[in-house]
Every structure is written in structure tokens, then in C-alpha cells.
Scaffold this active site. Structure first.
Site, mmCIF file in Angstrom:
data_model
loop_
_atom_site.group_PDB
_atom_site.id
_atom_site.type_symbol
_atom_site.label_atom_id
_atom_site.label_comp_id
_atom_site.label_asym_id
_atom_site.label_seq_id
_atom_site.Cartn_x
_atom_site.Cartn_y
_atom_site.Cartn_z
ATOM 1 N N HIS A 166 -6.286 -10.594 -3.504
ATOM 2 C CA HIS A 166 -5.544 -9.428 -3.010
ATOM 3 C C HIS A 166 -4.262 -9.048 -4.572
ATOM 4 O O HIS A 166 -3.030 -9.316 -4.245
ATOM 5 C CB HIS A 166 -4.604 -9.259 -2.229
ATOM 6 C CG HIS A 166 -5.402 -9.319 -0.735
ATOM 7 N ND1 HIS A 166 -6.118 -7.875 0.005
ATOM 8 C CD2 HIS A 166 -6.339 -10.163 0.354
ATOM 9 C CE1 HIS A 166 -6.355 -7.636 0.450
ATOM 10 N NE2 HIS A 166 -7.893 -9.264 0.692
ATOM 11 N N ASP A 175 0.556 -6.979 -2.825
ATOM 12 C CA ASP A 175 -1.198 -6.689 -2.563
ATOM 13 C C ASP A 175 -1.667 -6.998 -3.950
ATOM 14 O O ASP A 175 -1.267 -5.822 -5.109
ATOM 15 C CB ASP A 175 -1.097 -6.177 -1.533
ATOM 16 C CG ASP A 175 -2.385 -6.617 -0.370
ATOM 17 O OD1 ASP A 175 -3.855 -6.119 -1.722
ATOM 18 O OD2 ASP A 175 -2.298 -6.470 0.211
ATOM 19 N N ARG A 220 0.421 -1.511 0.091
ATOM 20 C CA ARG A 220 0.179 -0.103 -0.290
ATOM 21 C C ARG A 220 0.800 1.375 -0.294
ATOM 22 O O ARG A 220 0.629 2.121 -0.442
ATOM 23 C CB ARG A 220 -0.835 0.045 1.450
ATOM 24 C CG ARG A 220 -2.338 -0.521 1.353
ATOM 25 C CD ARG A 220 -1.652 -2.140 0.474
ATOM 26 N NE ARG A 220 -2.878 -2.884 0.384
ATOM 27 C CZ ARG A 220 -3.870 -3.477 1.066
ATOM 28 N NH1 ARG A 220 -2.560 -3.917 2.106
ATOM 29 N NH2 ARG A 220 -4.773 -5.111 0.884
ATOM 30 N N TYR A 276 -3.697 -4.997 15.657
ATOM 31 C CA TYR A 276 -4.196 -4.583 13.927
ATOM 32 C C TYR A 276 -3.631 -3.116 14.263
ATOM 33 O O TYR A 276 -4.454 -2.280 14.858
ATOM 34 C CB TYR A 276 -4.731 -4.367 13.563
ATOM 35 C CG TYR A 276 -4.837 -5.675 12.801
ATOM 36 C CD1 TYR A 276 -4.642 -7.172 13.245
ATOM 37 C CD2 TYR A 276 -5.138 -5.343 11.301
ATOM 38 C CE1 TYR A 276 -4.298 -8.364 12.319
ATOM 39 C CE2 TYR A 276 -5.930 -6.819 10.476
ATOM 40 C CZ TYR A 276 -5.133 -8.174 10.932
ATOM 41 O OH TYR A 276 -4.907 -8.854 9.611
ATOM 42 N N TRP A 311 -0.436 -2.609 8.791
ATOM 43 C CA TRP A 311 -1.531 -1.798 7.422
ATOM 44 C C TRP A 311 -1.222 -0.954 6.624
ATOM 45 O O TRP A 311 -1.311 0.120 7.237
ATOM 46 C CB TRP A 311 -2.628 -2.483 7.195
ATOM 47 C CG TRP A 311 -2.577 -4.077 7.351
ATOM 48 C CD1 TRP A 311 -2.791 -5.389 8.251
ATOM 49 C CD2 TRP A 311 -2.206 -5.387 6.576
ATOM 50 N NE1 TRP A 311 -3.199 -6.015 8.624
ATOM 51 C CE2 TRP A 311 -2.660 -6.898 7.237
ATOM 52 C CE3 TRP A 311 -2.338 -5.528 5.424
ATOM 53 C CZ2 TRP A 311 -2.961 -7.819 6.518
ATOM 54 C CZ3 TRP A 311 -1.485 -6.862 5.097
ATOM 55 C CH2 TRP A 311 -2.531 -7.587 5.553
ATOM 56 N N ASP A 318 -5.908 -14.967 2.188
ATOM 57 C CA ASP A 318 -7.434 -13.863 3.287
ATOM 58 C C ASP A 318 -8.040 -13.206 2.555
ATOM 59 O O ASP A 318 -7.776 -13.274 0.464
ATOM 60 C CB ASP A 318 -6.386 -12.997 4.017
ATOM 61 C CG ASP A 318 -5.630 -11.861 3.313
ATOM 62 O OD1 ASP A 318 -5.058 -12.255 2.597
ATOM 63 O OD2 ASP A 318 -5.848 -10.859 3.443
ATOM 64 N N GLU A 319 -9.208 -13.358 2.364
ATOM 65 C CA GLU A 319 -10.447 -12.575 2.324
ATOM 66 C C GLU A 319 -10.385 -12.421 0.073
ATOM 67 O O GLU A 319 -10.115 -11.963 -0.217
ATOM 68 C CB GLU A 319 -9.786 -11.226 1.781
ATOM 69 C CG GLU A 319 -10.108 -10.651 3.225
ATOM 70 C CD GLU A 319 -9.621 -9.186 3.560
ATOM 71 O OE1 GLU A 319 -10.459 -7.882 4.352
ATOM 72 O OE2 GLU A 319 -8.717 -8.765 3.299
#
Ligand code: ACM
Ligand code: ZN
Length: 744
Positions: free
Chosen positions: A254, A177, A148, A401, A451, A309-310
Site C-alpha cells: 500500500h 496509503d 484516499r 467496516y 475507508w 495488509d494485502e
């Protein structure tokens, strides 16, 4: 974004007004060692201190040179470094401090390294002591997302220093990502030449709606990547600090950047850049194995993290290739297809002598045979995996987190998710209830995840890391028997100085006053405050800035006339943390009866019918339950004031956060007044200007009109009803969020 508080500039050790003389003796080591026995006197470290080490162990010499700059002629005193096979834990150590000799004995050189870290916190005047220590967990990790927002190699060296300082030993490097691919892969050069560079868009939410740049050198381009050489340098630097680097290559989701550049690996019917690899295409496996074949060569770690993930399953459900594979392999659903995918990657990773790690979603559809699970969505995945005798690393998002808020204050910079304060992180138990006693050993440890959607600058990054990393280090290193929040709070006073001495920025959120309780009753507002760290709080109620000559907070504040409360914490006579400001206390609307023509949403009641007139203010977070929300409906309500008054002004605030929520400012506002509750007269009407800002934004409005008598005030705020073009849910329901109506 609000400015981030700078590092405190005072590096000298003065004792704060809340410490007493017995606490002066406290060694303030973080993380807390297993045992400390102190004696009288101290060892004075200077350029005259000599350092000696096992001559056979050249690495001890390198360590000492790195950590202890004195290295003098040594007429005065000596520090001895050695390994000692009788110390069971390879990371354990004993540190004996006498007046003229310090001896650090480590289970291995790793133990010596941690002994040196501890000693570093005690110098230059180390008290005579015997310290025995060893970590509670073997996995003490920190993840950094460089997709990111990218950080250059040089910054990663600094980041690694920070981990080592806190006795953390795993750097989980989130290298790929959706928004950018950051690791050079020779077989697929476009992963970095194209996939590492994106267009900077006007919207300040770069992680949504990736557009790759035409070229890395075009204007308004954001990006960067690590060459193989740079990766080797980072890995080697980390190793010199006893830190293992675990690379993460995200799959099968991702992966927008990768699938933009190599669209041949998305499902039939899916768009380039769909972000999800086709699990039914043999070529996908070849592509990913080719990538991993280069990754395994670069990282000596036994682990390769494949994300997992996700992963949205819709594309697989529609894709003929995925459906054919499901049929052939008799896979019940897309979860089993994901499990098939992960198991194939595991077979490859194992064939290269490595072990697979994945996020807890890899449990869906059946866990790969020897996979290690990172339990992030909560504890459940970790409990399940440990009870199935798989290794587990715990990192539940509601404890560790570090992209979540750490303070409850409107000045906090934009963050993601909920509230993981210093105390919350400190309380991270690592081993949850629900794991059978014989399986607890599968919990290898824990880590925190950083993150970086909202974090581009390094001072902001450090602001999110510190001081929470100190709490993390005690959670992961210190034995539960020696963990003690009260003691930790006192030690933090010294730790903040250490951060300042190291030039590391830190957050002062834990100093910031927060409302503990607030109650309006019998015409008075009673407020109690709290802070996470114990420092004196001073306040004013007349709108002036609090100083140490203002009233000191002692237990509660009672307010019975119109006021603005300003409270501030002081450390060493200087303000620290953010101010707490509660405006418009005891205004003419306070305690009014509110009647709603349109109901507020039950999930965003803000606390119910009195929420807008209780003088409690929501902060700029969509998940703050103090906001009162209206889904698609207009806000349309009438206040019945406690008595007839003259009014000339209404203060209101609305929230907008279009980057990740559906909350918009209202389009217009209308105000009508009445003396009898039946005959209303319009006193104010305005179309409100739209705000393009997509970040969390609280907009304060003052609606002023000619003074008029009133007992009833009807306020309507018109909901835009639908989300605008460009929003990821364009056309969906818009929400209006408001909190507090003040009448003057
Ligand atoms: C994650 O936070 N999506 C692993
Ligand atoms: Zn497919």
C-alpha cells in the site's frame, strides 16, 4: 452519486407515534450504562448552575468548562466533579443526580469525562438518578483513512468530538496509503511535497492507477498533508477528549505514493510506484526506520501501526535481493520474508519504547514477538493471535467496516463491499467463539474502520459514520447484560435529535423500507416489508407518492394487477429514509417460463430461471445476488408468456461498474416475437450507447415497438466480451448483469 439525505431539521423533542407513555421515562443514554436507578423529580441545568471540582485537578476544570457551558453564579444548584479512588476502572464513573446537586465521581479524570458525556445527554432536565458505569473494553476505536481522501486538521477536531461523544477512546489515523502520503517527514520532504498530491482523473476511481501531480499547485490536483505542528495539535486536542491517536504508516505494501517518489526502495525489476518496498534491500529498512524515528517523536501513544495488509508477494519472488535474503535467512517462502520484515520493524519500534500493531496478515509466516493484531479479514486472525497470547483488536469487515453499505436501496450512495447495517453493527460481538477462556483477556476491544475511497465530502463521511457509531459505542462500551436491541432502537429516536442538534449529518437508511419476502404465486404477488427501526410505513400501488393518508403497511401487501409499489417510512409525520419503489409488478412477463440459449453464470444466477420475471429487483451493487450474470456470453433467452397477449414495450435494466468490477452494459439488444414458438419476427434492434461512468450504474431501458400479438419473446443482449483499454483487467472477460424483464 445520488444526493445524500440532509440532516433532519427538527430539533425539538416530540414523541414519535410508536412510543408510549412508559417509554417517555426512558433515559435514552447511548451507550447504555451498567446501571440506572431513577427517582422522582429532576435537576434543572441553567446559567445559574454552579460547577465545582477538585481544586487540585486543573484538568477537571478544563473538562467542565468545555462540556458545561453554563458556569453561572450558582445560587440555584451545583454540579460537583471529583475523582474517587474506590472506583476500580479508571474510565468508570458514578453519576448521582439529585434535585439540587449532581455529583460525578470518576475512577480517574477519564471517568469524570465519561460521566460528563452521559450527563450531557440528560441535560437540561436531568432526571433524579444514580448511574453507575464503566466500559466493557479498554480499546474502543475508530479508524479514519485520510489517504484516499484528505480531511484538514479542523475537520479532525470535529471528528474527535464525535468519537468522544460516543465514548470511543482510540483514533487510528491511517496517514499513508497508495494514493497519498499525508504526514510531514523532514528527512524525506518529497513524501509530502510530491507524494501528497495526485492528478484528478476523469475516472471516478482515484484509488486505482495513481498518477502524481507535477506540482501541488497545478490544475486538477487533489491532495494535502499534515505538518508536524498540525499533527501535534490534533494529538493534543484528542488528548483533551481522552482519546489516544495511533498513527499508521503502511508498509511493506500500500505504498504507491512513497515508492513513486523514492523508487530506489522497490524491488529490482519492479516499476517506480510499485507500491511494495523491497524486503531484501538493507536501505529499505534504513529508510523506514528514519521515517519512524520522526513518527515516534510526534505521537505519545505506545503504539505504532505499520499496516502490513494485502501485500502482493510476486515482486519479492522475482527480486534477486529478496531471494538472496530469503536464502541467507533460511526463509521458506515470501510469507516468512514478510514476517522477517515485520520482526525487524518491531525490533526498531520496541527500541524506541513503542509497541507494534499490524493488520492480521502479519500472522503470515509467523507473528512478531509482541505484536498486537488488528483482525479485519474476519475473526480467524484475531482468534489465532489471542490464543497465541497476543493482544488483539477486533474489527471484522462484515460487522464494522463503515465503508460498506448500511442500507439496501438503489438510492444509497456508492459504497464499498457488503452490507453492515445499524443492526449488524449493534450485533458486533467483539469476542468470538474459539478463543480459549483464559485467553479472552487478550481481546482488548474493537473498532470500526472508515475507508474513504468513495467518500470525499464531510457530509458523506458523517452519513457513513452515523448512526452506526452509536451501535458501535454500545458494542464496545456496554456490558453484554445491558445491551438490548429493542431498547436501543427506541433510544435512537432521541439520538437522531442529538445528531441534528450537533449539526452532524446522518444516514436515514435504517428507516428505509426493505423487502423481507416476495413471492409470486397463483397470479398474485405477496410482499412483506421490514425496516430496521420501528416506525410506520405507508404505501401506494398506483404510482403516487405515499403520505400518512395512504394505506398503512400492516403485515403484508398482496398485488394482483399491474402496479408500481411505493412505500415510505414516516417519523413525526414526515417521510424519512429512501422510498422503496418496485415498478412493473404483475406485468405480462411476470411468471413467464424462461429458456436460456446461453447459460447464466452459476455464481450469478440471480436466483435461477425465474429470476428475471419474479418482480424482484437487484440494487446497484455488484455483489447483489439478484443480478443474473453472463460472463463473456451474450444474454440470449426466450420468454414463454402465460397466455397470448398483445405487446408493444419491453423494460429492461442492466448494470455497469467498471471501477472495481468487470460488469459492462451490453453493446446492443435485439427483440423477436413469435405466436407459436417457432416462427420469430424481429420487432426491435438497437445499438446501445456506451456509458463512460465507471461507478455503479443501473441503466433502465425501454424498448418500444408497434403493438403486436405474441406468446414468445426472444431477447438477445450482446456482451462486449472483453474489458476495454484502461480497465485494470483490460482484455479480460466482460460480464453483462441484468435483472427483471417487464413486458407491456
Ligand atoms: C484493510 O482493510 N485492508 C486493512
Ligand atoms: Zn526485493
Amino acid at each position: 452519486m445520488k444526493p445524500i439525505l440532509p440532516v433532519a431539521l427538527f430539533a425539538t423533542l416530540l414523541l414519535s407515534s410508536c412510543t408510549n407513555s412508559s417509554e417517555k421515562q426512558e433515559t435514552a443514554i447511548i451507550p447504555e450504562p451498567i446501571s440506572i436507578r431513577t427517582g422522582n423529580g429532576s435537576f434543572h441545568y441553567s446559567t445559574q448552575t454552579r460547577i465545582e471540582y477538585d481544586q487540585q485537578n486543573a484538568r477537571l476544570k478544563a473538562m467542565a468548562t468545555n462540556l458545561l457551558p453554563a458556569q453561572g453564579k450558582g445560587r440555584e444548584n451545583v454540579i460537583l466533579l471529583q475523582t474517587d479512588a474506590s472506583i476500580e476502572n479508571p474510565e468508570g464513573y458514578t453519576l448521582r443526580i439529585d434535585r439540587d446537586t449532581i455529583r460525578i465521581s470518576g475512577g480517574t479524570e477519564r471517568g469524570v469525562f465519561y460521566g460528563l458525556q452521559t450527563l450531557n445527554q440528560l441535560l437540561p432536565e436531568a432526571p433524579v438518578a444514580i448511574i453507575e458505569d464503566a466500559p466493557r473494553f479498554e480499546w474502543r476505536g475508530m479508524m479514519l483513512d485520510v489517504s484516499r481522501h484528505y480531511q484538514p486538521k479542523e475537520y479532525l477536531f470535529r471528528f474527535i468530538d464525535m468519537l468522544a461523544y460516543h465514548k470511543l477512546n482510540k483514533f487510528h489515523w491511517h496517514l499513508t496509503d497508495g494514493i497519498g502520503w499525508r504526514i510531514e517527514i523532514e528527512q524525506y520532504p518529497e513524501l509530502t511535497s510530491k507524494g501528497a498530491f495526485r492528478k484528478i482523473k476523469e475516472a471516478k476511481a482515484p484509488w486505482i492507477g495513481l498518477e502524481l501531480a507535477e506540482s501541488p499547485t497545478a490544475e486538477n490536483v487533489y491532495g494535502g498533508y499534515y505538518t508536524k505542528e498540525e499533527i501535534r495539535e490534533v494529538v493534543a486536542y484528542a488528548a483533551s477528549k481522552q482519546i489516544e491517536v495511533i498513527p499508521e504508516i503502511e508498509m511493506p505494501g500500500h505504498s504507491e505514493a512513497a515508492t513513486f517518489v523514492y523508487p530506489e526502495y522497490v524491488c529490482s525489476g519492479a516499476k517506480a510506484g510499485s507500491g511494495i518496498y523491497c524486503a531484501g534491500n538493507e536501505a529499505t529498512y534504513q529508510f523506514l526506520e528514519n521515517i519512524l524515528s520522526e513518527v515516534v517523536e510526534l505521537f505519545p501513544s505506545e503504539y505504532i501501526h505499520i499496516g502490513g495488509d494485502e501485500v502482493g508477494k510476486e515482486q519479492w519472488a522475482q527480486c534477486p535481493k529478496c531471494r538472496a535474503l530469503r536464502k541467507k535467512e533460511q526463509l521458506k517462502d515470501e510469507h516468512e520474508l514478510q514476517s522477517y520484515f515485520v520482526k525487524r520493524m518491531e525490533r526498531y519500534i520496541n527500541s524506541r519504547g513503542k509497541r507494534l500493531i499490524g493488520w492480521d496478515e502479519i500472522l503470515e509466516g509467523g507473528l512478531a514477538e509482541s505484536a498486537t493484531v488488528m483482525s479485519w479479514t474476519g475473526w480467524e486472525g484475531g482468534i489465532k493471535a489471542a490464543n497465541a497470547q497476543h493482544d488483539v483488536i477486533m474489527m471484522p469487515l462484515d460487522y464494522v467496516y463503515f465503508d460498506h453499505y448500511q442500507g439496501y436501496n438503489p438510492y444509497e450512495p456508492q459504497a464499498w463491499g457488503g452490507y453492515n447495517s445499524l443492526h449488524r453493527v449493534y450485533d458486533f460481538p467483539v469476542v468470538p467463539e474459539g478463543i480459549l477462556p483464559e485467553n479472552v483477556k487478550y481481546v482488548k476491544g474493537g473498532q470500526a474502520n472508515m475507508w474513504t475511497e468513495n467518500v470525499s465530502e464531510t457530509d458523506h463521511l458523517e452519513y457513513m459514520l452515523f448512526p452506526r457509531m452509536a451501535a458501535l459505542s454500545e458494542a464496545l462500551w456496554s456490558a453484554t447484560e445491558v445491551k438490548d436491541w429493542s431498547r436501543f432502537k427506541r433510544k435512537m429516536d432521541r439520538q437522531f435529535d442529538r445528531y441534528a442538534e450537533n449539526g452532524w449529518n446522518y444516514s436515514e437508511s435504517a428507516f428505509t423500507p426493505m423487502i423481507e419476502q416476495q413471492e409470486y404465486k397463483d397470479g398474485k404477488t405477496c410482499i412483506t416489508l421490514k425496516t430496521e427501526l420501528d416506525y410506520p410505513v405507508y404505501y401506494t400501488t398506483d404510482g403516487t407518492e405515499p403520505t400518512t393518508r395512504s394505506t398503512r403497511y400492516e403485515g403484508k401487501i398482496v398485488i394482483d394487477n399491474p402496479s408500481t409499489l411505493k412505500a415510505r417510512t414516516f417519523r413525526r409525520e414526515k417521510p424519512v429514509g429512501y422510498p422503496l419503489i418496485i415498478a412493473d409488478l404483475q406485468n405480462k412477463a411476470t411468471g413467464a417460463t424462461v429458456r436460456y440459449a446461453n447459460p447464466y453464470h452459476a455464481g450469478y444466477s440471480g436466483g435461477g430461471d425465474s429470476a428475471l420475471v419474479d418482480n424482484r429487483y437487484a440494487i446497484h451493487r455488484g455483489d447483489d445476488k439478484s443480478w443474473q450474470g453472463f460472463e463473456r456470453n451474450d444474454m440470449d433467452l426466450t420468454l414463454e408468456l402465460k397466455e397470448p397477449v398483445r405487446v408493444s414495450k419491453v423494460n429492461m435494466r442492466f448494470f455497469q461498474h467498471l471501477a472495481i468490477t468487470s460488469v459492462m452494459l451490453p453493446e446492443s439488444v435485439k427483440i423477436e416475437v413469435s405466436e407459436n414458438g417457432t416462427d420469430f419476427r424481429e420487432v426491435y434492434s438497437e445499438k446501445l450507447a456506451a456509458e463512460k461512468n465507471v461507478d455503479g450504474l443501473i441503466k433502465n431501458y425501454t424498448f418500444a415497438f408497434e403493438e403486436t400479438p405474441a406468446r414468445f419473446i426472444r431477447i438477445q443482449a450482446v456482451n462486449p466480451q472483453t474489458l476495454p483499454a484502461g480497465h485494470r483487467l483490460a482484455g479480460g472477460n466482460a460480464w453483462v448483469f441484468t435483472d427483471e424483464i417487464a413486458v407491456h
